[in-house]
Design an enzyme around this catalytic site. Structure first.
Site, PDB file in Angstrom:
ATOM      1  NE  ARG A 116      53.436  85.043  33.332  1.00 31.35           N
ATOM      2  CZ  ARG A 116      52.385  85.732  32.863  1.00 31.35           C
ATOM      3  NH1 ARG A 116      51.239  85.080  32.664  1.00 31.35           N
ATOM      4  NH2 ARG A 116      52.461  87.011  32.611  1.00 31.35           N
ATOM      5  CE  LYS A 138      72.746  72.740  32.560  1.00 32.59           C
ATOM      6  NZ  LYS A 138      74.158  72.743  32.156  1.00 32.59           N
ATOM      7  CD  GLU A 180      77.569  65.354  25.910  1.00 39.14           C
ATOM      8  OE1 GLU A 180      77.950  65.211  27.097  1.00 39.14           O
ATOM      9  OE2 GLU A 180      77.416  66.475  25.383  1.00 39.14           O
ATOM     10  CE  LYS A 222      71.827  65.901  32.272  1.00 41.81           C
ATOM     11  NZ  LYS A 222      71.853  66.420  30.891  1.00 41.81           N
ATOM     12  CD  GLU A 232      75.637  74.020  35.020  1.00 36.14           C
ATOM     13  OE1 GLU A 232      76.512  74.775  34.607  1.00 36.14           O
ATOM     14  OE2 GLU A 232      74.920  73.324  34.283  1.00 36.14           O
ATOM     15  NE  ARG A 236      71.989  69.794  35.111  1.00 39.74           N
ATOM     16  CZ  ARG A 236      70.719  69.787  34.760  1.00 39.74           C
ATOM     17  NH1 ARG A 236      69.783  70.108  35.641  1.00 39.74           N
ATOM     18  NH2 ARG A 236      70.360  69.465  33.531  1.00 39.74           N
ATOM     19  CG  ASN A 240      78.658  72.320  31.718  1.00 44.14           C
ATOM     20  OD1 ASN A 240      77.903  72.102  30.781  1.00 44.14           O
ATOM     21  ND2 ASN A 240      78.268  72.935  32.819  1.00 44.14           N
ATOM     22  CG  HIS A 243      79.897  70.562  27.434  1.00 44.22           C
ATOM     23  ND1 HIS A 243      80.405  69.321  27.750  1.00 44.22           N
ATOM     24  CD2 HIS A 243      78.667  70.335  26.911  1.00 44.22           C
ATOM     25  CE1 HIS A 243      79.508  68.398  27.441  1.00 44.22           C
ATOM     26  NE2 HIS A 243      78.452  68.987  26.929  1.00 44.22           N
ATOM     27  CG  HIS A 247      79.247  75.093  24.679  1.00 45.92           C
ATOM     28  ND1 HIS A 247      78.655  75.358  25.888  1.00 45.92           N
ATOM     29  CD2 HIS A 247      78.692  73.937  24.238  1.00 45.92           C
ATOM     30  CE1 HIS A 247      77.771  74.413  26.161  1.00 45.92           C
ATOM     31  NE2 HIS A 247      77.789  73.525  25.181  1.00 45.92           N
ATOM     32  CG  HIS A 260      76.858  69.299  21.635  1.00 42.90           C
ATOM     33  ND1 HIS A 260      77.399  70.459  22.144  1.00 42.90           N
ATOM     34  CD2 HIS A 260      76.603  68.503  22.708  1.00 42.90           C
ATOM     35  CE1 HIS A 260      77.461  70.385  23.463  1.00 42.90           C
ATOM     36  NE2 HIS A 260      76.985  69.203  23.826  1.00 42.90           N
TER      37      HIS A 260
END
Length: 359
Positions: A116, A138, A180, A222, A232, A236, A240, A243, A247, A260
């Site tokens: 955990r 993330k 990026e 960032k 997010e 935030r 993206n 993206h 994606h 990517h």
């Protein structure tokens, strides 16, 4: 050494940026009974020994993944869990991600889940991971039906960025990282975009001063965004940009066929065309975006054979979808982006056609 602080109260942490950082043995990280460095079979022969020296006096073990986005999977995550259990890795141990975005994401996810939650740090070795994925917490693995759909937020204890490692980075990987970097300029900093245009040659030649300035600037941007919106819920999501399209490209092609950053570059170009379609960007501004992407050998149109109908199933399961509505990050002016939720399928079809025709 440049230092950027991610301000998250008790979970705040530093990002250290310096040439030769991996040669600075013993950075004071010695209060862990066991350390496991997770890397891949490309990076380990280059930097594993140096990374081990950072933790002098500690019990250090390592676990290697195959290299590539195709291995950011639940199967590889399970292999890491099995290894940690076999080693009786303690809850007060430390995981270290030594590699690019894939290694960082899967190591962070392992750190979030094992018992955990255990501590981890990031040592990113690609430009993309240095300016983006190593910062902000993330973590995730991919699924055939969607990228990064299985994951958790887990902040590292710190991020160690050695700019010297970029000298062994393949040119294609460096270019992917620049996608990026350009993204940051388009979401909130037109002056930074102009800097990238002016310094493109120096950046391509890995000039240390230019590189350090680029990495520090992106990390600071960032860090500020993550401090304002860690999970997010609003601002935030601007990170993206490109993206949602990108994606979909990765998932449709099969993870690993395009890098990517390459998919994000094509996605940013589609977002820019959509903004032009709405009258938010001029033709000249879109041309500047395309020219800068092409200066770094990045694609500016979707993969051959991919149609707009291929994008839609992935877009409709994107993490930004709310109440069944697709949401896109779009430049509403040059160097300023917002989250938009009223994009129609006819608009997407028109923009897709323009990207094919005008690339």
């Amino acid at each position: 050494m440049h230092r950027v602080q991610v301000e998250l109260g008790e979970r705040s942490y530093p990002i250290r940026i310096d040439a030769g950082l991996l040669q600075q043995a013993g950075l004071g990280i010695s209060d862990y009974p066991q350390i496991v460095i997770i890397s891949n079979d490309t990076i380990a022969p280059l930097y594993l020994t140096a990374a081990e020296q950072l933790f002098a006096g500690c019990t250090v073990k390592h676990f290697l993944l195959p290299d590539g986005e195709a291995y950011k999977t639940l199967d590889q995550f399970s292999r890491i869990m099995t290894f940690l259990l076999e080693q009786r890795f303690p809850r007060d141990g430390l995981l270290v991600a030594l590699g690019g975005g894939v290694v960082g994401d899967i190591t962070g996810f392992a750190a979030a889940c094992y018992q955990r939650g255990v501590d981890f740090i990031q040592i990113p070795t690609t430009l993309l991971s240095q300016v983006d994925s190593s910062v902000g917490g993330k973590t995730a693995v991919n699924h055939p039906l969607g990228k990064n759909m299985i994951g958790a937020f887990k902040q590292p204890q710190q991020v160690l960025i050695d700019t010297d490692v970029l000298s062994t980075l393949p040119a294609r990987e460096f270019s992917a990282g620049m996608a990026e970097v350009i993204k940051y300029a388009l979401i909130a900093d037109a002056d930074f975009f102009s800097f990238l245009e002016q310094q493109a040659t120096a950046i391509r030649q890995l000039e240390p001063g230019a590189l350090a300035q680029v990495i520090r600037h992106c990390c600071q941007m960032k860090a500020d965004i993550v401090a304002a919106d860690e999970t997010e819920q609003g601002k935030r999501a601007l990170l993206n940009l490109g993206h949602t399209f990108g994606h979909a490209i990765e998932a449709w092609l099969g993870y690993g066929h395009w890098l990517h950053g390459e998919a994000v570059a094509a996605g940013m170009m589609m977002a820019a065309r959509l903004s032009e379609h709405r009258g938010w960007l001029t033709l000249d501004e879109v041309a500047r975006i395309q020219a800068l992407l092409q200066q770094f050998d990045l694609p500016v149109e979707p993969p051959s054979g991919m149609q707009i109908a291929d994008f839609l199933p992935f877009m409709k399961t994107d993490k930004k979808v709310r109440a069944g509505r697709m949401r896109f990050v779009l430049p509403v002016s040059f160097g300023y982006s917002e989250l938009i939720d009223d994009v129609t399928e006819p608009e997407l079809l028109s923009v897709f056609s323009e990207c094919r025709h005008r690339a």
